[in-house]
Scaffold this motif. Sequence first.
Motif, PDB file in Angstrom:
ATOM      1  N   MET A 144       0.799  -1.486   0.065  1.00  7.45           N
ATOM      2  CA  MET A 144      -0.034  -0.131   0.142  1.00  7.45           C
ATOM      3  C   MET A 144       0.689   1.238   0.088  1.00  7.45           C
ATOM      4  N   LEU A 145       1.944   1.072   0.524  1.00  6.77           N
ATOM      5  CA  LEU A 145       2.929   2.120   0.589  1.00  6.77           C
ATOM      6  C   LEU A 145       3.092   2.909  -0.789  1.00  6.77           C
ATOM      7  N   VAL A 146       3.481   1.864  -1.909  1.00  8.71           N
ATOM      8  CA  VAL A 146       3.624   2.298  -3.203  1.00  8.71           C
ATOM      9  C   VAL A 146       2.500   3.043  -3.689  1.00  8.71           C
ATOM     10  N   SER A 147       1.201   2.608  -3.285  1.00  9.62           N
ATOM     11  CA  SER A 147       0.103   3.300  -3.796  1.00  9.62           C
ATOM     12  C   SER A 147       0.076   4.739  -3.291  1.00  9.62           C
ATOM     13  N   VAL A 148       0.293   4.915  -1.727  1.00  7.13           N
ATOM     14  CA  VAL A 148       0.043   6.337  -1.274  1.00  7.13           C
ATOM     15  C   VAL A 148       1.541   7.172  -1.765  1.00  7.13           C
ATOM     16  N   ILE A 149       2.454   6.544  -1.955  1.00  4.10           N
ATOM     17  CA  ILE A 149       3.414   7.360  -3.046  1.00  4.10           C
ATOM     18  C   ILE A 149       3.079   7.888  -4.233  1.00  4.10           C
ATOM     19  N   SER A 150       2.437   6.894  -5.033  1.00  2.00           N
ATOM     20  CA  SER A 150       2.284   7.414  -6.197  1.00  2.00           C
ATOM     21  C   SER A 150       1.047   8.212  -6.417  1.00  2.00           C
ATOM     22  N   PHE A 151       0.156   8.206  -5.501  1.00  5.76           N
ATOM     23  CA  PHE A 151      -1.049   9.258  -5.567  1.00  5.76           C
ATOM     24  C   PHE A 151      -0.555  10.618  -4.865  1.00  5.76           C
ATOM     25  N   ILE A 152       0.465  10.731  -4.069  1.00  7.61           N
ATOM     26  CA  ILE A 152       1.018  11.856  -3.623  1.00  7.61           C
ATOM     27  C   ILE A 152       1.710  12.430  -4.706  1.00  7.61           C
ATOM     28  N   ALA A 153       2.541  11.647  -5.470  1.00  2.91           N
ATOM     29  CA  ALA A 153       3.310  12.116  -6.556  1.00  2.91           C
ATOM     30  C   ALA A 153       2.456  12.667  -7.659  1.00  2.91           C
ATOM     31  N   ALA A 154       1.282  12.015  -7.808  1.00  6.17           N
ATOM     32  CA  ALA A 154       0.655  12.513  -8.970  1.00  6.17           C
ATOM     33  C   ALA A 154      -0.172  13.910  -8.600  1.00  6.17           C
ATOM     34  N   ALA A 155      -0.434  13.990  -7.016  1.00  8.14           N
ATOM     35  CA  ALA A 155      -0.868  15.271  -6.575  1.00  8.14           C
ATOM     36  C   ALA A 155       0.020  16.295  -6.796  1.00  8.14           C
ATOM     37  N   ALA A 156       1.277  15.901  -6.477  1.00 10.17           N
ATOM     38  CA  ALA A 156       2.708  17.097  -6.708  1.00 10.17           C
ATOM     39  C   ALA A 156       2.793  17.581  -7.921  1.00 10.17           C
ATOM     40  N   SER A 157       2.625  16.505  -9.044  1.00  6.25           N
ATOM     41  CA  SER A 157       2.721  16.595 -10.340  1.00  6.25           C
ATOM     42  C   SER A 157       1.862  17.880 -10.815  1.00  6.25           C
ATOM     43  N   ILE A 158       0.405  17.569 -10.235  1.00 10.06           N
ATOM     44  CA  ILE A 158      -0.639  18.579 -10.664  1.00 10.06           C
ATOM     45  C   ILE A 158      -0.535  19.905  -9.989  1.00 10.06           C
ATOM     46  N   VAL A 159      -0.152  19.909  -8.873  1.00  7.34           N
ATOM     47  CA  VAL A 159       0.101  21.076  -8.221  1.00  7.34           C
ATOM     48  C   VAL A 159       1.206  21.905  -8.853  1.00  7.34           C
ATOM     49  N   LEU A 160       2.295  21.337  -9.256  1.00  8.62           N
ATOM     50  CA  LEU A 160       3.660  21.904  -9.707  1.00  8.62           C
ATOM     51  C   LEU A 160       3.081  22.644 -10.931  1.00  8.62           C
ATOM     52  N   CYS A 161       2.302  21.813 -11.717  1.00  5.81           N
ATOM     53  CA  CYS A 161       1.864  22.261 -13.022  1.00  5.81           C
ATOM     54  C   CYS A 161       0.994  23.491 -13.071  1.00  5.81           C
ATOM     55  N   ILE A 162       0.064  23.425 -12.035  1.00  4.27           N
ATOM     56  CA  ILE A 162      -0.785  24.588 -11.982  1.00  4.27           C
ATOM     57  C   ILE A 162      -0.048  25.858 -11.454  1.00  4.27           C
ATOM     58  N   MET A 163       1.136  25.704 -10.561  1.00  4.20           N
ATOM     59  CA  MET A 163       2.076  26.847 -10.195  1.00  4.20           C
ATOM     60  C   MET A 163       2.420  27.244 -11.368  1.00  4.20           C
ATOM     61  N   GLU A 164       3.020  26.407 -12.300  1.00  6.57           N
ATOM     62  CA  GLU A 164       3.554  26.792 -13.473  1.00  6.57           C
ATOM     63  C   GLU A 164       2.724  27.658 -14.379  1.00  6.57           C
ATOM     64  N   CYS A 165       1.516  27.145 -14.707  1.00  3.88           N
ATOM     65  CA  CYS A 165       0.434  27.907 -15.299  1.00  3.88           C
ATOM     66  C   CYS A 165       0.054  29.273 -14.707  1.00  3.88           C
ATOM     67  N   ARG A 166      -0.021  29.193 -13.567  1.00  2.00           N
ATOM     68  CA  ARG A 166      -0.139  30.720 -12.868  1.00  2.00           C
ATOM     69  C   ARG A 166       1.170  31.718 -13.157  1.00  2.00           C
ATOM     70  N   ARG A 167       2.486  31.090 -12.965  1.00  6.64           N
ATOM     71  CA  ARG A 167       3.654  31.826 -13.186  1.00  6.64           C
ATOM     72  C   ARG A 167       3.583  32.428 -14.826  1.00  6.64           C
ATOM     73  N   ARG A 168       3.034  31.396 -15.646  1.00  2.69           N
ATOM     74  CA  ARG A 168       3.318  31.745 -17.097  1.00  2.69           C
ATOM     75  C   ARG A 168       2.488  32.851 -17.391  1.00  2.69           C
ATOM     76  N   SER A 169       1.022  32.676 -16.251  1.00  3.66           N
ATOM     77  CA  SER A 169       0.033  33.949 -16.767  1.00  3.66           C
ATOM     78  C   SER A 169       0.512  35.330 -16.302  1.00  3.66           C
ATOM     79  N   LEU A 170       1.716  35.210 -15.221  1.00  6.63           N
ATOM     80  CA  LEU A 170       2.026  36.632 -14.682  1.00  6.63           C
ATOM     81  C   LEU A 170       3.290  36.806 -15.349  1.00  6.63           C
TER      82      LEU A 170
END
Length: 747
Positions: free
Chosen positions: A1-27
Amino acid sequence: MLVSVISFIAAAASIVLCIMECRRRSLDSDTQDSGGSILPLKRSSMVWVVLMVALQVFLGVWSALGLVQDDIVSALIVNAVITGAAFLSCARPRLYARVRAIAGPDGLWHHPQVACALATVLAGIFATLALEIPSNHNLLWMYPLCLLLEVVLVASAVAGMFYLAQRRAGLAALLSFAFFAIGIAEYFVVLFKSQPIQPGDLTAIATAAAVGGGYTFTLSCYCLYGMMFLALSWLTLAYAVVLAPEPSQRTRKSRLINLVVGALCLAFIVCHVTVIDYYNFLRIQVYTWRPLESYYRQGFLPSFISSAQTIQPRKPEGYTKDDAEELVEEYAASFDEGAGASEERTQAVDQFEGENPSVIVVMNETFSDLSIYQNLHAGYEGPENFQSISDALQTGQLYVSAYGGGTCNTEFEVLTGNSMAYLGNGVYPYTIYNLTHAENLAKQFSDLGYATTAMHPNHATNWNRENVYADFGFDNFLSIEDFEGSDTLRGMVTDEATYDKILELLNSGDDPQFIFDVTMQNHSGYTTGLLPMSMRTNYLIDGTYDAEVNEYLALIEESDRALGEFLNELENLDRPVVVVFFGDHQPFFPSDYNDEWFTNEDAATHSERLYQTEYVIWANYDVAGRAQESDEVDLSSNYLGAALMELIGAPMTDYQKAQMALRADMPAINSVGFQDAGGTWHLTESASDDPTAAPEVYAAALKARQDLAMMQYLKLFDHGDSVYTRTLQGAANETDPNLAPGTTQIK
């Protein structure tokens, strides 16, 4: 289950980082290219992010189902790399602009054509790693030139797709995923069969899908690393796209150049694999006795291509039809003057003409006696009922050409008398070759007036049996639909249910019958856990309980019990019946024991241990001229049909007589090697010279091997029609001109 938790956290991190990049690009409206134009966030950037996140979500879900190896280190590394790749894909316009500024006017990034080509090559390297790493963990063991060849092939394919698509990455990314998928498929095939994917497997995908329900598809840490390299391949393709000019800036000349470059890359691959002889020129050879090692040392693609090039049957050296026919006549005459003229054979022939016994041939799925592996270090003694048969006509070891799978090849050898030794590695004749002209037991008994029935309690399409059995002349084919309501074990129709069906057929009339039964009960995998508690065994291998091995051994005990009861039923039947019972191949796991427990022996003996099962020829009546004291005679599966016909006094074809005469010098042969009259085994690839053998005995075996090659080519391929099956020819069954006269269409 730890692999599952790590993967979902990493997926969330990927989404957050890309959202931050989108905001940065707009500014950050000051991010410009060298011409002063603003580099907006492209939709394609989001597509790459979605693909990366999809990998992580899949990994999380698959792990939550318990189907990913619980390895925290690999999960952390892989998810960190994929998250980084997602962010870099999203930020590529901004980062590319900065790199161009840092590189200066003479930097590589100011030469986009060169940089783009290098990026596609790098994507090809990562795609190669995605293909190899899941199953081939130690690339340092590969031959460097073979690894280089594989990289060139993969990179050329990726680049070809990239340029054909006008330097867009969609097709190239899909191809990279395809290489990764092949790598995962290879991992599971090796895991379940201890064999690599061979060209012939492509003609049996439907069969693999039909019997794949018993396996557990758990991803290893190396599969995760393969996924990581897939993400890196996608990342480099994303940056290769940035290096390409905008569609509005492309000229007709640039589009033409892209098409030419892409076409040249793909043409290079086609020419390379069709013109160059991998086996003889590049010396890339898949050794029949250790194909998996060949794939590991030479790479998947080079090995696969080499095998594919050998599917076309080659004429034996010096072959002519007249010489082959003369050989058949000479060997058949030798038999008629020797064993064929013996008092024992004469008595059996006279009796057969009056008795016409029914003949039952049972090919029992994965039936083998694993006690040959030092009793499995668990006190395992093998199938008791089988070993206790004391009134058989003949019994012994059966040397087959399949290991861990490939049932149809043993079936082919027994029914036709032909050997896989001459057909190349990874070939399945049932799915590849035109067998309408092949001599076989069904046609032979049909010509004697027997009713002929084939039965297999699974899909009729498995291994193309519905068409092959029609070509062979079987009157009827009973498949899974005919076993509705039968008893099952682990979801498979039991051996006992097929024996009940045989008894039902025997009691349906007085005419003699030939029945060929391909059982299903013992099919792998062996981690289902679906056996009743009363059937389970508790063998401890070196003190350790292995659930997989014990499920297999429990199935063999059940098969052994059913066989004993079946023979008892036939013993009391008031009509003569002959039974041939044999196993088609061993399961996939004894190779580990073979390598670990048998370390000081020659390669041929070591390899052949994996390719032997057991057989017995038994009758419920006293066969004239035969002792019926279970004489032990080891032979190979291609000789089994001829041995049956000789023992019971049935009429034999000249080809069968030739085989029995030839056995004096070569008692056994399979895809791995051949045995000389002194009992010494020799590997196929060493057939030209073996100084360990007695010179005269070895020379006689070599001649017999060559003579059998000539005779087999005559019988199997030299008939004037296409050598390939109708499926590969693209002709419909109803209009096939090669359909044998008198063949009955069966269901």
